[in-house]
Motif scaffolding. Structure first.
Motif, PDB file in Angstrom:
ATOM      1  N   PHE A  48     -85.054  16.000   9.953  1.00 56.59           N
ATOM      2  CA  PHE A  48     -85.172  17.130   9.035  1.00 56.59           C
ATOM      3  C   PHE A  48     -84.728  16.816   7.607  1.00 56.59           C
ATOM      4  O   PHE A  48     -85.158  17.472   6.667  1.00 56.59           O
ATOM      5  CB  PHE A  48     -84.380  18.332   9.569  1.00 56.59           C
ATOM      6  N   ASP A 105     -81.773  15.736  15.651  1.00 59.34           N
ATOM      7  CA  ASP A 105     -81.917  16.190  14.271  1.00 59.34           C
ATOM      8  C   ASP A 105     -83.378  16.386  13.870  1.00 59.34           C
ATOM      9  O   ASP A 105     -83.683  16.575  12.688  1.00 59.34           O
ATOM     10  CB  ASP A 105     -81.270  15.190  13.304  1.00 59.34           C
ATOM     11  N   VAL A 108     -87.293  21.055  16.792  1.00 62.90           N
ATOM     12  CA  VAL A 108     -87.454  22.417  16.283  1.00 62.90           C
ATOM     13  C   VAL A 108     -87.092  23.415  17.376  1.00 62.90           C
ATOM     14  O   VAL A 108     -87.651  23.372  18.472  1.00 62.90           O
ATOM     15  CB  VAL A 108     -88.901  22.665  15.804  1.00 62.90           C
ATOM     16  N   GLU A 109     -86.172  24.309  17.062  1.00 63.31           N
ATOM     17  CA  GLU A 109     -85.783  25.336  18.015  1.00 63.31           C
ATOM     18  C   GLU A 109     -86.635  26.589  17.817  1.00 63.31           C
ATOM     19  O   GLU A 109     -87.200  26.801  16.740  1.00 63.31           O
ATOM     20  CB  GLU A 109     -84.299  25.686  17.847  1.00 63.31           C
ATOM     21  N   PRO A 132     -85.111  24.967  10.370  1.00 72.91           N
ATOM     22  CA  PRO A 132     -83.856  24.198  10.366  1.00 72.91           C
ATOM     23  C   PRO A 132     -83.202  24.180   8.984  1.00 72.91           C
ATOM     24  O   PRO A 132     -82.070  23.707   8.834  1.00 72.91           O
ATOM     25  CB  PRO A 132     -84.313  22.793  10.776  1.00 72.91           C
ATOM     26  N   SER A 136     -78.710  26.115   5.935  1.00 67.69           N
ATOM     27  CA  SER A 136     -78.206  24.818   6.379  1.00 67.69           C
ATOM     28  C   SER A 136     -77.584  24.047   5.213  1.00 67.69           C
ATOM     29  O   SER A 136     -78.172  23.965   4.132  1.00 67.69           O
ATOM     30  CB  SER A 136     -79.341  23.985   6.986  1.00 67.69           C
TER      31      SER A 136
END
Length: 396
Positions: A48, A105, A108-109, A132, A136
């Motif tokens: 990310f 890292d 994707v959630e 993400p 953040s």
């Protein structure tokens, strides 16, 4: 993605290609350690942080080449950056499904969002991706303002710098010689020869004739992308119009010193993959147009900061206006017209001469410069006449 319309798929493809080209450029520049993993693992090392840096990059002002071959400013607004962010999240999700990205890292959630109709839940919900980058600190994205305005509340529009004072561009070139020896010669060629970005990086050492007797450089402008860059072709490395004997004038009386310094710079490099390339990057490879542009941007930024103490007014002006590598071509064109280098036998600027010195195939660009300068001179002349008349009236 398969259910998307054809035009939507094409748009997705353009965004993803632009992102991949950005990654390739950063690997080639070799200035940010977070991209080193991509050099080693390719797309498998993607995470990310790479996307966050790209989104921040496109959220700042940058240039693109228009149909006329001129560089123009592009300002990506907030909604554009967010739209591209969503596309990249979909791209990462696709790579997750294919098990290409397995690093935590880069996963994707998702969450399920209830679907409502007139305030009532109508189904179990819709599965959506979680950005993400939202809130953040690790993958922070600096977005452009949603509605950029100036101090008067007016919408901000890009204002181009069409010219630069001679004392300023000579100081700019001197600063480049001291701090950016890898591109100082290219900058000189742009300001004193009117070269486009792609024409600079396509030069080889043997394409330059150093004629000290005539006080000029003569260049063989040609497309050497295959010889220099092989598979690294890009729009910024293209040559618009091949030609011989393109002149670079020794306007600052330092041109040959800059040439000699550049030759010494090349000779000191430990590794050069192509000994004929005139411009090379930090890794010793021929310098592409993308890398040259990035180096020029850093040169510009450092130069403006350098001026803040000695010439704060000039620094403020250069910050206010948009300009990039193409400013050299503007300065060159205005200079040859103002100094009479492009005059015909009648003593007036000739579009054919301007076009020839600029390396243009048609006269439209040259005519635009001549018309603009002629208009300014006419205004100056009228102002002088008005001043003379005013003085006469005062004496009477």
């Amino acid at each position: 993605m398969s259910e998307k319309a054809v035009n939507t798929k094409i748009h997705y493809g353009y965004v993803i290609c632009d992102f991949l080209n950005y990654l390739k450029l950063q690997i080639e520049l070799g200035e940010d350690e977070c991209f080193d993993i991509l050099q080693e693992e390719g797309i498998y090392g993607l995470n990310f942080i790479h996307a966050s840096k790209y989104l921040t990059y496109i959220g700042t002002r940058k240039t693109k080449v228009n149909k006329q071959g001129e560089e123009e400013l592009v300002v990506n607004n907030y909604s554009t950056v967010k739209r591209k962010e969503n596309i990249l999240i979909s791209f990462y999700t696709f790579l997750n499904k294919k098990k290409i990205l397995t690093n935590k890292d880069a996963i994707v959630e998702h969450k399920v969002v209830p679907i409502k109709n007139r305030g009532n839940v109508t189904s179990k919900g819709k599965r959506v991706s979680i950005s993400p980058f939202k809130d953040s600190l690790e993958y922070k994205v600096f977005y452009p303002p949603t509605n950029p305005t100036n101090s008067y509340g007016e919408s901000i529009k890009a204002i181009k710098l069409a010219d630069m004072k001679r004392v300023t561009w000579e100081l700019f070139l001197e600063y480049a010689r001291e701090n950016y020896p890898d591109i100082a010669l290219g900058v000189a060629m742009q300001f004193m020869g009117g070269l486009r970005l792609g024409e600079v990086v396509n030069l080889t050492i043997d394409a330059v004739e150093v004629n000290r007797d005539k006080d000029k450089l003569f260049l063989d402008i040609n497309d050497r992308q295959l010889f220099l860059f092989k598979s690294l072709k890009s729009k910024k490395s293209q040559v618009k119009f091949a030609r011989e004997n393109q002149v670079v004038f020794n306007w600052n009386q330092e041109l040959f010193n800059i040439w000699d310094e550049h030759m010494k710079y090349l000779s000191k490099l430990k590794k050069r993959t192509n000994i004929k390339a005139l411009f090379v990057n930090k890794k010793g490879n021929p310098m592409t147009g993308d890398v040259y542009e990035e180096r020029f941007k850093k040169l510009k930024s450092d130069f403006i900061e350098f001026l803040e103490n000695s010439k704060p007014v000039e620094s403020k002006t250069l910050k206010k206006y948009a300009w990039s590598t193409h400013i050299g071509r503007h300065v060159f064109t205005n200079f040859i017209i103002k100094t009479g280098l492009a005059n015909n036998s009648m003593g007036v600027p000739d579009a054919k001469i301007v076009a020839s010195l600029r390396g243009d195939r048609n006269l439209s660009s040259a005519l635009a410069y001549i018309d603009r300068i002629a208009m300014v001179e006419a205004i100056d002349e009228n102002l002088q006449n008005l001043s003379k008349e005013a003085l006469k009236e005062e004496r009477v």
